[in-house]
Design an enzyme around this catalytic site. Structure first.
Site, PDB file in Angstrom:
ATOM      1  N   LYS A  99       0.858  -1.182   0.000  1.00  0.00           N
ATOM      2  CA  LYS A  99       0.000   0.000   0.000  1.00  0.00           C
ATOM      3  C   LYS A  99       0.896   1.234   0.000  1.00  0.00           C
ATOM      4  O   LYS A  99       1.160   1.844   1.032  1.00  0.00           O
ATOM      5  CB  LYS A  99      -0.933   0.000   1.199  1.00  0.00           C
ATOM      6  CG  LYS A  99      -2.129   0.938   0.994  1.00  0.00           C
ATOM      7  CD  LYS A  99      -2.981   0.507  -0.183  1.00  0.00           C
ATOM      8  CE  LYS A  99      -4.107   1.467  -0.462  1.00  0.00           C
ATOM      9  NZ  LYS A  99      -4.887   1.092  -1.644  1.00  0.00           N
ATOM     10  N   SER A 127      -8.501  -0.455  -5.448  1.00  0.00           N
ATOM     11  CA  SER A 127      -8.783  -0.106  -4.062  1.00  0.00           C
ATOM     12  C   SER A 127     -10.284   0.162  -3.899  1.00  0.00           C
ATOM     13  O   SER A 127     -11.082  -0.757  -4.013  1.00  0.00           O
ATOM     14  CB  SER A 127      -7.933   1.086  -3.623  1.00  0.00           C
ATOM     15  OG  SER A 127      -7.770   1.071  -2.226  1.00  0.00           O
TER      16      SER A 127
END
Length: 588
Positions: free
Chosen positions: A191, A386
């Protein structure tokens, strides 16, 4: 006194009259320029597709389009769905003999280009032709041009054919100089959305995922180009890796283009294709002119709702012009489609790098409710990552292009401690009184306490667990399998298929066909698009005028720094809990 009253009244009347006259003039002129009268298409006409434009999912209604008014954006916008429909209409139009593809620098992702490319190939399958001609071509432009029967280049032109690259901007040194300290929380080794604020270069994990992503996307591109140009993939890769195409002559010699022509020679070539004599002229019709006569209306008793989610996910209302997916707007659109008995299936068209976590979850909830009543199919465009993937994972079937950038199942949160900047640079200090251990959780005026940091990290851990659990439920696979491909890692559509994150490789038309088949209406349906435009003509007019003027002023003031300004301006949307792709990825 009466004199001044009369003068003031006359002045106010003049102002009101002038304002109303201006509005009426613009309205009439805009109506005349964008009238509904279809352009007459004569036999032997060539459709001129100039695609040096920003290709968005749908075309926005711009009341200033075509008007010579200062402040208009320089780059036109073309809706992908409208462009595909126009090409399909031209395919069935006996008066359209072929397409002249005029493209140098399209502003579109490779998945969008793939959609257009497929439409051009289907146009050719009808027996008609497509020819491409330009002076220069970027990598994306060449990929699209490779769908043409022939590619022609100016003798002094250039073709960019040297592979893909990704460049990421890092802000750490800037924040160090300004004494601004980001407060970062994240879940997932990949991430990397927060890396530009913590590092001066990519982490090994980020470099790994980007390398594999680019190789996947470029491998598919080379395969498609090889098929179209009747070349070996290995040879194309060698040409790209060694950058053998230095000029137009080498582009022809290496087989990337067919001939080198000046523009007058290209027109003579079109005359030959159209069987015209030397004295005749080629009849062209431009895209925007031809588009006026194209209608997507279809008489049918059943409907398929197409809900377009294009942009960053945020709470509140959608802003199509700013490419903001407002959760409230889209929840309402999905609910209306769910409750409408005439709508037999829903296609969710997603082009989003993600955004605010709770807004994504609100939309996910409404999609799950719709899925319980009728088929819901996800169609991924350039991005569905996402928060964008959060929407897709609730659907029955997920369709992605091989180039689609997806996955990024992870979460992060970010705040900024500006206390030293405000104290040392500006001379402002703060103090506070609070009743317990936790004070203002969103403060900029002091560092977070250790207890507050622990709170935010645990909060994100809980959200990540919810994200992976819901993804596992939607994909019907164990959470442990999802976690292996999660951690915020980004995948191409082709990679995502291998990892069971998507079901089918294909485009928007494939998703619609799947929805129609699942609903049992394959022979009798029409499309209805959401969200519907809600602003009146005058609201659009004033909004567009204000936005264009502001943009032009900033571009004139900042020049080449305007792109940097946009990057910094976007930081405000990163506050709070985010389900967002690791970066604003641009393959070029």
């Amino acid at each position: 006194m009466n004199f001044w009253k009369s003068l003031l009244a006359a002045f106010l009347a003049l102002v009101i009259f002038s304002t109303l006259s201006l509005i009426l003039f613009v309205a009439v002129l805009a109506a005349g320029l964008s009238g509904d009268d279809a352009v007459v298409i004569h036999p032997n006409t060539v459709l001129h597709l100039k695609l040096d434009a920003e290709i968005t999912e749908r075309e926005y209604s711009n009341p200033l389009a075509g008007l010579p008014i200062v402040g208009q954006a320089d780059v036109p916008r073309i809706g992908l769905i409208e462009l595909k429909e126009t090409i399909r209409h031209a395919q069935e139009d006996d008066n359209i003999q072929g397409i002249y593809l005029d493209i140098s620098h399209p502003r579109a992702g490779f998945s969008s280009l793939e959609e257009v490319r497929q439409s051009l190939l289907e146009f050719r399958e009808s027996g008609k032709w497509v020819v491409a001609y330009t002076e220069t071509m970027t990598e994306g432009a060449y990929y699209l041009a490779s769908a043409a029967n022939k590619i022609y280049l100016n003798p002094e032109g250039e073709v960019e054919f040297n592979g893909l690259s990704v460049e990421i901007m890092f802000f750490k040194k800037l924040f160090d100089k300004l004494e601004i300290r980001p407060e970062i929380f994240r879940v997932g080794a990949f991430k990397s959305a927060v890396e530009p604020f913590l590092l001066e270069k990519m982490s090994p994990e980020n470099k790994l995922q980007l390398t594999e992503l680019m190789n996947s996307v470029y491998g598919h591109m080379l395969n498609r180009i090889a098929d179209a140009r009747h070349m070996q993939v290995e040879r194309l890769k060698e040409i790209s890796d060694k950058m053998l195409v230095r000029n137009a002559a080498l582009a022809r010699e290496l087989g990337l283009v067919d001939s080198l022509l000046y523009r007058d020679e290209f027109r003579d070539h079109l005359k030959t294709r159209l069987r015209l004599s030397g004295a005749d002229t080629v009849t062209f019709v431009k895209y925007d002119q031809y588009r006026r006569g194209v209608s997507d209306y279809k008489s049918a008793s059943n409907e398929i709702a197409v809900i377009v989610a294009d942009g960053s996910i945020m709470p509140g209302k959608a802003e199509a012009e700013q490419r903001i997916i407002g959760a409230d707007t889209f929840v309402e659109a999905i609910r209306r489609a769910r409750e409408d008995d005439n709508i037999k299936a829903i296609v969710l068209r997603i082009n989003s790098p993600g955004g605010e976590f709770r807004a994504s979850d609100m939309m996910w909830r409404e999609i799950t409710l719709a899925r319980a009543q009728k088929p819901v199919i996800a169609s991924m465009s350039d991005y569905a990552a996402s928060g964008g993937y959060y929407l897709a994972m609730a659907c029955d079937t997920i369709v992605a292009q091989p180039h689609t950038i997806t996955g990024s199942i992870g979460i992060f949160g970010m705040m900024f401690d500006m206390s030293e900047f405000l104290s040392n640079k500006v001379g402002i200090t703060f103090d506070e009184v609070r009743t317990g251990e936790f004070g203002d959780m969103y403060t900029l005026s002091r560092p977070l306490s250790e207890a507050e940091r622990n709170y935010w990290q645990k909060n994100l851990d809980d959200h990540y667990a919810s994200f992976t659990r819901k993804a596992a439920e939607g994909r019907h696979i164990p959470v442990e399998e999802i976690e292996k491909v999660a951690s915020g890692r980004v995948w191409s559509g082709a990679q995502a298929l291998d990892h069971k994150l998507v079901d089918v490789l294909g485009g928007f038309d494939d998703a619609v066909n799947i929805a129609a088949a699942k609903a049992g209406v394959a022979a009798d349906y029409k499309l209805r698009f959401y969200p519907e435009q809600e602003l009146s003509f005058f609201e659009q007019l004033m909004s567009q005028w204000e936005e264009d003027a502001r943009t032009e002023a900033l571009q004139a003031e900042l020049g080449d720094l305007y792109g940097w300004y946009q990057q910094v301006h976007n930081l405000k949307s990163y506050q709070g809990v985010q389900a967002r792709m690791p970066f604003e990825l641009r393959l070029h």
